[in-house]
Scaffold this active site. Structure first.
Site, mmCIF file in Angstrom:
data_model
loop_
_atom_site.group_PDB
_atom_site.id
_atom_site.type_symbol
_atom_site.label_atom_id
_atom_site.label_comp_id
_atom_site.label_asym_id
_atom_site.label_seq_id
_atom_site.Cartn_x
_atom_site.Cartn_y
_atom_site.Cartn_z
ATOM 1 C CE LYS A 60 -115.457 -34.292 42.718
ATOM 2 N NZ LYS A 60 -116.549 -33.591 43.399
ATOM 3 C CG ASP A 96 -119.139 -34.784 45.807
ATOM 4 O OD1 ASP A 96 -118.567 -34.429 46.852
ATOM 5 O OD2 ASP A 96 -118.560 -34.828 44.705
#
Ligand code: NAP
Length: 261
Positions: A60, A96
């Site tokens: 990420k 997220d």
């Protein structure tokens, strides 16, 4: 497509595939195992082909560095889980954070108000939790993780004031909301903290996704506490990603149903 290492366990192809079919979009969502050494080259090649998708551990942060433009939340997180192409540029977002926000609202049954938050873990998922909680009206956050330095660095990087404490029991003492952002309980019956250390009205958010109840959620519910596992966060981050890619809302019921059974 989802890029990760490991990625074989990812449930994203199941619910994204169901959402694509329900929206009659003739595309496939696939897994791609990519080792860290190959990430930059693979990501650039896929993006150049116009591929959109998700990125999971351990890529990420590398994805954030590889995008041409980031949404404000992805820039602040320093992490991207969703990418797509627009006007010849590779765009990155972090859904997220919105996924966790949804999990918190759904479990609390209301907008999160001022609360004392206990956060166990200081990795990528914990970053999403801290960024979401930073938008809540007022809060005190206590973090516990095995490596306290990691928690200090995370809080400093995100600019979120936190108290780093020495034990999980100390973190949860007096907390209204307790979040497990460690992998404890993913593959066995371990719990990251004893539930009898929690307040009687604490809300437990366990980010772990299992087909059955997570050990922490099971123990918390047995004690009469409100608790949820990580599935609503997972599906919501995927739904937000879908909207980034196609500009339409996916059918969330279809996404949930694809994971049932
Ligand atoms: P990560 O970046 O590897 O961070 C894991 C954190 O947990 C670190 O702070 C680590 O502490 C701590 N930890 C690891 N093993 C531990 C153990 N045995 N006991 C105590 N602490 C331990 O992982 P992540 O991406 O944040 O993911 C954390 C969890 O959240 C995973 O279970 C993942 O599946 C879940 N997750 C769920 C969603 C969702 O949508 N529901 C999204 C993302 C992640 P040290 O650094 O001190 O070792």
């Amino acid at each position: 497509m989802i890029l990760g290492a490991p990625v074989a366990h990812s449930l994203s192809p199941t619910f994204q595939g169901a959402a694509l079919a329900a929206a009659r979009i003739p595309l496939r969502y696939e897994r791609l195992h990519v080792e860290p050494a190959d990430f930059a080259r693979t990501f650039a090649a896929l993006a150049a082909e116009g591929v959109a998708g998700n990125v999971t551990i351990p890529h990420k942060e590398a994805a954030a560095a590889a995008c041409d433009e980031l949404t404000p939340v992805a820039r602040r997180a320093g992490a991207v889980n969703t990418f797509w192409r627009a006007q010849g540029r590779t765009m990155g977002d972090n859904t997220d954070v919105g996924g966790f926000e949804h999990l918190a609202r759904a479990t609390l049954g209301a907008e999160p108000g001022p609360c004392n938050l206990a956060l166990l873990g200081a990795g990528g998922a914990a970053a999403a939790v801290l960024l979401a909680a930073a938008g809540w009206p007022a809060r005190a956050v206590r973090i516990h993780t095995r490596t306290p330095d990691r928690a200090h660095r995370l809080a400093e990087r995100l600019g979120v004031p936190c108290e780093v404490v020495d034990s999980a029991e100390e973190a949860v003492r007096g907390a209204d909301v307790v979040v497990n952002a460690t992998p404890v309980g993913l593959g066995d019956d371990a719990v990251p903290v004893r539930v009898d250390a929690l307040r009687r009205d604490a809300v437990v958010l366990d980010l772990i996704v299992r087909r059955d109840e997570t050990p922490l959620v099971r123990a918390a519910r047995a004690r009469g506490l409100r608790a949820s596992g990580g599935l609503p966060m997972l599906v919501e981050q995927g739904a937000l990603a879908f909207t980034r890619w196609f500009g339409i809302e996916p059918d969330r019921d279809v996404m949930y149903r694809s994971l049932a059974g």
